[in-house]
Design a protein around this motif. Structure first.
Motif, PDB file in Angstrom:
ATOM      1  N   UNK A  70      41.748   7.365  15.055  1.00 53.53           N
ATOM      2  CA  UNK A  70      40.831   7.236  16.210  1.00 53.53           C
ATOM      3  C   UNK A  70      39.583   8.108  16.116  1.00 53.53           C
ATOM      4  N   UNK A  71      39.595   9.088  15.213  1.00 47.02           N
ATOM      5  CA  UNK A  71      38.404   9.945  15.082  1.00 47.02           C
ATOM      6  C   UNK A  71      37.342   9.342  14.168  1.00 47.02           C
ATOM      7  N   UNK A  72      37.698   8.282  13.468  1.00 48.99           N
ATOM      8  CA  UNK A  72      36.768   7.714  12.486  1.00 48.99           C
ATOM      9  C   UNK A  72      35.718   6.826  13.156  1.00 48.99           C
ATOM     10  N   UNK A  73      34.534   6.783  12.498  1.00 42.65           N
ATOM     11  CA  UNK A  73      33.463   5.895  12.956  1.00 42.65           C
ATOM     12  C   UNK A  73      33.034   4.991  11.796  1.00 42.65           C
ATOM     13  N   UNK A  74      32.451   3.849  12.131  1.00 43.41           N
ATOM     14  CA  UNK A  74      31.923   2.966  11.084  1.00 43.41           C
ATOM     15  C   UNK A  74      30.858   3.728  10.297  1.00 43.41           C
ATOM     16  N   UNK A  75      30.946   3.652   8.967  1.00 45.83           N
ATOM     17  CA  UNK A  75      29.988   4.346   8.108  1.00 45.83           C
ATOM     18  C   UNK A  75      30.500   5.680   7.591  1.00 45.83           C
ATOM     19  N   UNK A  81      39.914  16.278  -5.763  1.00 46.17           N
ATOM     20  CA  UNK A  81      39.691  16.310  -4.306  1.00 46.17           C
ATOM     21  C   UNK A  81      38.916  17.561  -3.903  1.00 46.17           C
ATOM     22  N   UNK A  82      39.282  18.700  -4.501  1.00 46.07           N
ATOM     23  CA  UNK A  82      38.582  19.951  -4.179  1.00 46.07           C
ATOM     24  C   UNK A  82      37.110  19.855  -4.559  1.00 46.07           C
ATOM     25  N   UNK A  83      36.872  19.292  -5.738  1.00 47.21           N
ATOM     26  CA  UNK A  83      35.480  19.138  -6.198  1.00 47.21           C
ATOM     27  C   UNK A  83      34.699  18.238  -5.228  1.00 47.21           C
ATOM     28  N   UNK A  84      35.303  17.114  -4.847  1.00 45.39           N
ATOM     29  CA  UNK A  84      34.613  16.178  -3.943  1.00 45.39           C
ATOM     30  C   UNK A  84      34.295  16.859  -2.607  1.00 45.39           C
ATOM     31  N   UNK A  85      35.245  17.623  -2.094  1.00 43.43           N
ATOM     32  CA  UNK A  85      35.023  18.294  -0.802  1.00 43.43           C
ATOM     33  C   UNK A  85      33.887  19.308  -0.906  1.00 43.43           C
ATOM     34  N   UNK A  86      33.877  20.071  -1.988  1.00 44.40           N
ATOM     35  CA  UNK A  86      32.796  21.055  -2.205  1.00 44.40           C
ATOM     36  C   UNK A  86      31.441  20.357  -2.274  1.00 44.40           C
ATOM     37  N   UNK A  87      31.406  19.261  -3.018  1.00 46.02           N
ATOM     38  CA  UNK A  87      30.146  18.536  -3.213  1.00 46.02           C
ATOM     39  C   UNK A  87      29.653  17.961  -1.884  1.00 46.02           C
ATOM     40  N   UNK A  88      30.560  17.348  -1.113  1.00 42.24           N
ATOM     41  CA  UNK A  88      30.164  16.767   0.177  1.00 42.24           C
ATOM     42  C   UNK A  88      29.595  17.861   1.083  1.00 42.24           C
ATOM     43  N   UNK A  89      30.255  19.023   1.097  1.00 39.59           N
ATOM     44  CA  UNK A  89      29.782  20.135   1.941  1.00 39.59           C
ATOM     45  C   UNK A  89      28.392  20.572   1.490  1.00 39.59           C
ATOM     46  N   UNK A 129      29.296  14.444   5.885  1.00 43.35           N
ATOM     47  CA  UNK A 129      30.592  14.557   6.563  1.00 43.35           C
ATOM     48  C   UNK A 129      31.616  13.720   5.807  1.00 43.35           C
ATOM     49  N   UNK A 130      32.708  14.354   5.445  1.00 45.15           N
ATOM     50  CA  UNK A 130      33.733  13.659   4.671  1.00 45.15           C
ATOM     51  C   UNK A 130      35.059  13.723   5.422  1.00 45.15           C
ATOM     52  N   UNK A 131      35.554  12.563   5.808  1.00 43.79           N
ATOM     53  CA  UNK A 131      36.903  12.501   6.403  1.00 43.79           C
ATOM     54  C   UNK A 131      37.916  12.535   5.276  1.00 43.79           C
ATOM     55  N   UNK A 132      39.153  12.805   5.620  1.00 41.47           N
ATOM     56  CA  UNK A 132      40.224  12.744   4.628  1.00 41.47           C
ATOM     57  C   UNK A 132      41.368  11.960   5.231  1.00 41.47           C
ATOM     58  N   UNK A 133      42.145  11.306   4.401  1.00 38.70           N
ATOM     59  CA  UNK A 133      43.291  10.631   4.979  1.00 38.70           C
ATOM     60  C   UNK A 133      44.049   9.740   4.029  1.00 38.70           C
ATOM     61  N   UNK A 134      45.032   9.080   4.624  1.00 37.20           N
ATOM     62  CA  UNK A 134      45.966   8.230   3.885  1.00 37.20           C
ATOM     63  C   UNK A 134      45.478   6.775   3.949  1.00 37.20           C
ATOM     64  N   UNK A 155      29.279  -1.182   4.318  1.00 34.03           N
ATOM     65  CA  UNK A 155      29.480  -0.542   3.016  1.00 34.03           C
ATOM     66  C   UNK A 155      28.134  -0.258   2.366  1.00 34.03           C
ATOM     67  N   UNK A 156      27.232  -1.238   2.423  1.00 31.45           N
ATOM     68  CA  UNK A 156      25.917  -1.067   1.798  1.00 31.45           C
ATOM     69  C   UNK A 156      25.145   0.063   2.486  1.00 31.45           C
ATOM     70  N   UNK A 157      25.284   0.155   3.815  1.00 33.52           N
ATOM     71  CA  UNK A 157      24.545   1.189   4.560  1.00 33.52           C
ATOM     72  C   UNK A 157      25.034   2.591   4.196  1.00 33.52           C
ATOM     73  N   UNK A 158      26.315   2.732   3.928  1.00 40.86           N
ATOM     74  CA  UNK A 158      26.883   4.063   3.638  1.00 40.86           C
ATOM     75  C   UNK A 158      26.835   4.392   2.151  1.00 40.86           C
ATOM     76  N   UNK A 159      26.462   3.410   1.347  1.00 43.51           N
ATOM     77  CA  UNK A 159      26.510   3.572  -0.108  1.00 43.51           C
ATOM     78  C   UNK A 159      25.757   4.796  -0.657  1.00 43.51           C
ATOM     79  N   UNK A 160      24.533   5.097  -0.140  1.00 39.48           N
ATOM     80  CA  UNK A 160      23.818   6.251  -0.710  1.00 39.48           C
ATOM     81  C   UNK A 160      24.631   7.548  -0.648  1.00 39.48           C
ATOM     82  N   UNK A 161      25.427   7.728   0.407  1.00 39.30           N
ATOM     83  CA  UNK A 161      26.249   8.950   0.521  1.00 39.30           C
ATOM     84  C   UNK A 161      27.301   8.980  -0.582  1.00 39.30           C
ATOM     85  N   UNK A 162      27.920   7.829  -0.790  1.00 41.11           N
ATOM     86  CA  UNK A 162      28.962   7.733  -1.817  1.00 41.11           C
ATOM     87  C   UNK A 162      28.363   7.943  -3.215  1.00 41.11           C
TER      88      UNK A 162
END
Ligand code: HPA
Length: 273
Positions: free
Chosen positions: A120-125, A166-174, A179-184, A255-262
């Protein structure tokens, strides 16, 4: 199944004739993420249709080719378009390119996908770093006779998504201020999106996002001890009060809108490998 090793050898030999370098990492581009390919300094492109034993991609939003080149200062191979179980391919076919990339010499696998949010905390994008998955609703690609040349009969799945990546990705996003969510990630076959009751069930069972790809690929990577990191783009929300019609177009657009972040995260990650 008996022929898979022979097929892999033939596919790999064909590709190595076309591109005589060893890629360090493999990348799989999910739905609506085809633009990411433009970031790559391309050295060679091979359409799936030209590659012996490769299935051919059919779904809209996929251009269907292997791209070899440089990104983040690394030699990479990227799949522009992946194979989905819902297209009618077997689990073995869906995961065949992952085995090929491993045989070509990749040491890390970076996966991306579009997924429906059920947290429930997630948003589109939003981007969600996948920390684990639930595979009970999909067909396991390792069913059948085990090829011990590829991996063990009973692979460990305690760390399907590399902790160090995962640690590397989190460091890079920060560092990038993303903003990087995490989950299953809860894997389903599709092609239907889920019913309201199913989205609720997926959340109750521990899923944060749900999607129609990735899990089979990750199982095969684990089988071959290939470290994986995977990021979902949350393209729609499964649990909402109001009317909730989900379309493929909406998924591709988000997906296309969020692509630059990825792209930015993957590029930095490659540089940090
Ligand atoms: N469900 C399953 N797969 C998906 C979804 C979804 O809501 N969104 C994008 N891929």
């Amino acid at each position: 199944m008996a022929d898979i090793i022979q097929h892999l050898r033939e596919t790999t030999a064909f590709i190595q004739q076309q591109y005589p370098h060893t890629p360090e990492a493999g990348i799989v581009l999910g739905s609506g993420l085809g633009n990411f390919a433009s970031e790559i300094k391309v050295e060679k492109e091979i359409p799936y249709g030209d590659i012996p034993h490769f299935p051919v991609s059919t779904v809209e939003g996929h251009s269907g080719r292997l791209i070899f080149g440089e990104l983040g200062g690394r030699r990479i191979v990227a799949m522009a378009g992946r194979f989905h179980f819902y297209e009618g391919y077997s689990a073995e076919q869906v995961t065949y390119p992952i085995r090929v990339m491993k045989m070509l010499g990749i040491q890390n696998l970076l996966l991306s996908n579009a997924a429906g949010g059920v947290n429930p905390h997630f948003k589109v994008g939003d981007l969600m770093l996948i920390t684990d998955h639930i595979s009970f609703s999909i067909v396991n690609p390792l069913l059948g006779k085990n090829q011990s040349e590829l991996g063990p009969r009973f692979p460990d799945m305690s760390e399907p998504y590399s902790k160090s990546l995962q640690l590397k990705v989190k460091d890079i996003a920060a560092k990038l201020g993303i903003t990087l969510r995490q989950g299953v990630y809860y894997g389903v076959t599709g092609p239907t999106f889920e019913t309201r009751a199913e989205y609720k069930m997926i959340h109750a069972l521990g899923g944060d996002a749900v999607g129609m790809s990735t899990v089979q690929e990750v199982i095969v990577a684990a089988h071959m001890s290939l470290p994986v990191t995977a990021i979902s783009i949350i393209t729609d929300l499964g649990i909402r009060e109001e009317e909730n019609v989900i379309t493929h177009e909406e998924v591709l657009e988000a997906a296309a809108a969020a692509e630059p972040k990825l792209s930015a995260i993957f590029k930095e990650l490659l540089a940090a490998l």
